[in-house]
Motif scaffolding. Structure first.
Motif, PDB file in Angstrom:
ATOM      1  N   PRO A 237       0.835  -1.232  -0.286  1.00 20.82           N
ATOM      2  CA  PRO A 237       0.176  -0.295   0.203  1.00 20.82           C
ATOM      3  C   PRO A 237       0.731   1.397  -0.131  1.00 20.82           C
ATOM      4  O   PRO A 237       0.317   2.438  -0.317  1.00 20.82           O
ATOM      5  CB  PRO A 237      -0.452  -0.307   1.125  1.00 20.82           C
ATOM      6  N   ARG A 300      -0.516  -2.734  -7.891  1.00 21.97           N
ATOM      7  CA  ARG A 300      -2.022  -2.180  -6.996  1.00 21.97           C
ATOM      8  C   ARG A 300      -2.738  -3.405  -7.411  1.00 21.97           C
ATOM      9  O   ARG A 300      -3.128  -3.745  -6.163  1.00 21.97           O
ATOM     10  CB  ARG A 300      -2.950  -1.358  -8.313  1.00 21.97           C
ATOM     11  N   GLU A 301      -2.314  -4.276  -7.852  1.00 19.87           N
ATOM     12  CA  GLU A 301      -2.368  -6.083  -8.183  1.00 19.87           C
ATOM     13  C   GLU A 301      -2.180  -6.297  -6.202  1.00 19.87           C
ATOM     14  O   GLU A 301      -3.098  -7.043  -5.905  1.00 19.87           O
ATOM     15  CB  GLU A 301      -2.391  -6.667  -8.704  1.00 19.87           C
ATOM     16  N   SER A 303      -1.255  -4.862  -3.627  1.00 21.53           N
ATOM     17  CA  SER A 303      -1.927  -3.727  -2.629  1.00 21.53           C
ATOM     18  C   SER A 303      -3.233  -4.509  -2.530  1.00 21.53           C
ATOM     19  O   SER A 303      -3.711  -4.286  -1.333  1.00 21.53           O
ATOM     20  CB  SER A 303      -2.025  -2.374  -3.282  1.00 21.53           C
ATOM     21  N   ALA A 304      -3.858  -5.106  -3.608  1.00 25.38           N
ATOM     22  CA  ALA A 304      -5.267  -5.115  -3.006  1.00 25.38           C
ATOM     23  C   ALA A 304      -5.436  -6.488  -2.347  1.00 25.38           C
ATOM     24  O   ALA A 304      -6.411  -6.646  -2.016  1.00 25.38           O
ATOM     25  CB  ALA A 304      -5.560  -5.658  -4.770  1.00 25.38           C
ATOM     26  N   THR A 305      -4.340  -7.654  -2.621  1.00 28.78           N
ATOM     27  CA  THR A 305      -4.490  -8.817  -2.323  1.00 28.78           C
ATOM     28  C   THR A 305      -4.254  -8.511  -0.352  1.00 28.78           C
ATOM     29  O   THR A 305      -4.502  -9.647   0.877  1.00 28.78           O
ATOM     30  CB  THR A 305      -3.352  -9.768  -2.619  1.00 28.78           C
ATOM     31  N   ALA A 307      -6.137  -6.186   1.411  1.00 26.00           N
ATOM     32  CA  ALA A 307      -6.930  -5.365   1.592  1.00 26.00           C
ATOM     33  C   ALA A 307      -7.623  -6.271   1.750  1.00 26.00           C
ATOM     34  O   ALA A 307      -8.697  -6.502   2.284  1.00 26.00           O
ATOM     35  CB  ALA A 307      -7.199  -4.792   0.111  1.00 26.00           C
ATOM     36  N   CYS A 308      -7.527  -8.187   1.251  1.00 22.11           N
ATOM     37  CA  CYS A 308      -8.016  -8.326   0.884  1.00 22.11           C
ATOM     38  C   CYS A 308      -7.624  -9.518   2.346  1.00 22.11           C
ATOM     39  O   CYS A 308      -8.392 -10.759   2.688  1.00 22.11           O
ATOM     40  CB  CYS A 308      -8.196  -9.334  -0.401  1.00 22.11           C
TER      41      CYS A 308
END
Length: 308
Positions: A237, A300-301, A303-305, A307-308
């Motif tokens: 992030p 961004r991919e 970082s999204a992992t 967040a999940c």
């Protein structure tokens, strides 16, 4: 091993004996000091002169009675409690500047200090830096030194922990930097919407959650140490957020420490400069906003992992 805290004790005597006791006690280091000799020198200098460490000129000094008693107390507490020396003395030195420290924050020890003291030269022209962000600021040591190095810049220090920010405020006010450094309670960039910086410096938590640490580290706030299974829950992030919060031509300086291998396995093409530092420290990168933009989709991919 017992040590006779006798009258006539010199700094050299104390150095040899305290180092021997620390080695016999099998203490762990890494809180700004790397071995028993470093820690012995720090405690002696704190008691005898208030300097960061012992110098050759101090070796023949005789330690006064009250100082011997204080030093004995510190040594016994260091061995018995396994608390880092900085928590016992209430101070730590970062880039040559003294900071007041307690267990509201981790002990300052980032190798970023070496680069910051030189203004990140030759990669950054310090005269061109007008805004700096210290992200995951803790005690505020990076922010305070940045304000001293980049004399024309405004400096923000963002930190999630309210307790850490209270200590940062104490350090800021003691150093006379209240008008230069703004303290912001923020979960990474959450409270920095719309803000942009020429330079972002971050030493976030990066220890993998399952790693077993020596007892000394158990005295530090876990919030400031651990960052998920691979130590990168904050790094991804931060790398993404830097794209949105750096000015054109701006730089991110990010420490990921021992998690550098995990980072490079997941993003081997990250075009960062990995800095060579004294003492063999590793895991500090410098990367420009333009370089981050080149791998924005993958960042961004990743970082999204998290967040999940």
């Amino acid at each position: 091993m017992n040590f006779n805290w006798k009258s006539g004790l010199t700094v050299a005597d104390a150095m040899a004996n305290i180092q021997s006791r620390f080695e016999a006690a099998d203490l762990a280091y890494g809180h700004g000091m790397f071995c028993a000799a470093d820690e012995a020198a720090h405690l002696i200098a704190h008691v005898v002169t208030g300097a960061p460490t012992v110098t050759d000129e101090m070796m023949a000094l005789e330690i006064a009675s009250a100082q011997r008693q204080r030093l004995q107390t510190l040594v016994e507490e260091r061995i018995n409690s396994r608390r880092p020396a900085a928590y016992l003395t209430g101070e730590a030195w970062f880039a040559g500047v003294r900071f007041e420290i307690d267990d509201r924050v981790i002990v300052p020890r980032s190798p970023i200090a070496e680069l910051l003291a030189e203004g990140f030269s030759p990669w950054i022209d310090r005269q061109s830096v007008s805004s700096v962000l210290d992200l995951c600021a803790g005690s505020g040591c990076i922010a305070m030194v940045a304000a001293m190095v980049f004399e024309s810049a405004t400096v923000d220090a963002a930190e999630l922990s309210a307790d850490a920010l209270d200590l940062a405020a104490e350090n800021r006010n003691r150093l006379g930097l209240a008008d230069r450094v703004q303290l912001i309670q923020s979960d990474l960039f959450s409270e920095l919407v719309g803000k942009k910086y020429d330079l972002i410096i971050s030493n976030p938590p990066y220890v993998p959650a399952q790693r077993e640490m020596p007892a000394e580290y158990g005295h530090e706030p876990s919030l400031a140490l651990y960052a998920g299974d691979d130590g990168l829950d904050l790094a991804w992030p931060i790398l993404v957020g830097a794209i949105d919060h750096l000015t054109a031509g701006g730089w991110l300086v990010l420490e990921v420490g021992e998690s550098v291998d995990a980072l490079m396995r997941q993003l081997p093409d990250l075009p960062a400069m990995w800095m060579e530092l004294e003492g063999g420290a590793e895991g500090v990168m410098m990367i420009s906003r333009e370089e981050l933009l080149g791998c924005e989709q993958r960042l961004r991919e990743l970082s999204a992992t998290v967040a999940c």
